[in-house]
Design an enzyme around this catalytic site. Structure first.
Site, PDB file in Angstrom:
ATOM      1  N   GLU A 144     -76.673  68.918  -2.226  1.00 21.98           N
ATOM      2  CA  GLU A 144     -78.053  68.757  -2.706  1.00 21.98           C
ATOM      3  C   GLU A 144     -78.295  67.346  -3.239  1.00 21.98           C
ATOM      4  O   GLU A 144     -78.994  67.137  -4.234  1.00 21.98           O
ATOM      5  CB  GLU A 144     -78.396  69.813  -3.772  1.00 21.98           C
ATOM      6  CG  GLU A 144     -78.211  71.244  -3.315  1.00 21.98           C
ATOM      7  CD  GLU A 144     -79.172  71.697  -2.207  1.00 21.98           C
ATOM      8  OE1 GLU A 144     -80.120  70.954  -1.884  1.00 21.98           O
ATOM      9  OE2 GLU A 144     -78.967  72.792  -1.667  1.00 21.98           O
ATOM     10  N   CYS A 157     -85.450  75.295  15.261  1.00 22.88           N
ATOM     11  CA  CYS A 157     -86.685  75.971  14.875  1.00 22.88           C
ATOM     12  C   CYS A 157     -86.727  77.315  15.602  1.00 22.88           C
ATOM     13  O   CYS A 157     -86.019  77.521  16.594  1.00 22.88           O
ATOM     14  CB  CYS A 157     -87.868  75.094  15.294  1.00 22.88           C
ATOM     15  SG  CYS A 157     -89.502  75.783  14.966  1.00 22.88           S
ATOM     16  N   CYS A 184     -88.784  78.272  17.615  1.00 20.70           N
ATOM     17  CA  CYS A 184     -89.234  78.057  18.998  1.00 20.70           C
ATOM     18  C   CYS A 184     -88.116  77.526  19.889  1.00 20.70           C
ATOM     19  O   CYS A 184     -88.275  77.461  21.098  1.00 20.70           O
ATOM     20  CB  CYS A 184     -90.420  77.096  19.022  1.00 20.70           C
ATOM     21  SG  CYS A 184     -89.977  75.372  18.708  1.00 20.70           S
ATOM     22  N   CYS A 206     -89.576  72.710  13.695  1.00 20.48           N
ATOM     23  CA  CYS A 206     -89.832  71.472  14.413  1.00 20.48           C
ATOM     24  C   CYS A 206     -91.200  70.964  13.945  1.00 20.48           C
ATOM     25  O   CYS A 206     -91.994  71.721  13.372  1.00 20.48           O
ATOM     26  CB  CYS A 206     -89.807  71.688  15.922  1.00 20.48           C
ATOM     27  SG  CYS A 206     -91.216  72.621  16.566  1.00 20.48           S
TER      28      CYS A 206
END
Length: 196
Positions: free
Chosen positions: A86, A143, A145, A180
């Site tokens: 992080e 992503c 997609c 994305c």
């Protein structure tokens, strides 16, 4: 010769898991690791790093007021490598301090984190790492997609994408999703009628 490494990826790209696997690999070879994380990350408890796949370890916590060089000097024993998860939440000055440890003390530092926030804006710590790191590697994820995820979409409790708010909001899969840029733009247009 030691280097400052920046390994970044979108949410869900297994950054913490890779940090913990790297720690394991160093320790398996007999090396002493100083595992640190910024105090802003409180999701799994103040001094715990936990990956989504169940790997975990205790870490030291670094506050924004801490000088990492001084914290390093105060360690009870010498360490061979520093691993920071992080890292986007570190200050620019703390990134410079890590670089000083690399250059002056020849201790490698591996930083894992996000490059940008939910508004596609850089975090100060990540920006500084992109400016001075010796090695920069993208940890890729996809992503929904199928395209490469590059954006960290933040969502409300109803699944609507959030485009305003504080840069730091701690959350996991319930609040964030790697997207994305095309899917991000489509969600912003759908939920807020704003064309990017």
């Amino acid at each position: 010769m030691a280097k400052l490494y920046f390994k970044f990826g979108a949410m869900g790209s297994s950054k913490t898991a890779q940090a913990l696997m790297t720690k394991f690999n160093y320790e398996e070879k007999g090396n002493k690791v100083w595992l640190i994380k910024p105090s802003a990350d409180t999701r799994d408890g103040e001094a715990v790093l936990m990956s989504r796949i169940g790997l975990g370890a205790v870490s030291d916590v670094v506050g924004p007021e801490d000088n990492i060089i001084n914290r390093y000097a105060d360690l009870p024993e010498r360490v061979d490598v520093i691993i920071c998860d992080e890292c986007q939440f570190l200050t620019r000055e703390q990134i410079d301090q890590l670089k000083t440890i690399v250059d002056d003390l020849d201790v490698p530092v591996l930083c894992f984190g996000l490059r940008t926030d939910f508004q596609t804006k850089m975090f100060p710590g990540s920006q500084r790492l992109l400016e001075i790191a010796d090695s920069i590697t993208e940890i890729k994820s996809v992503c929904k997609c199928g395209r490469k995820a590059t954006v960290n979409g933040r969502f409300d409790e109803n699944g609507k994408i959030i485009i305003e708010g504080d840069q730091v909001y701690m959350g996991g899969s319930e609040s964030y999703e790697g997207l994305c840029y095309k899917c991000y733009k489509e969600l912003v247009l759908k939920d807020h009628e704003i064309k990017l």
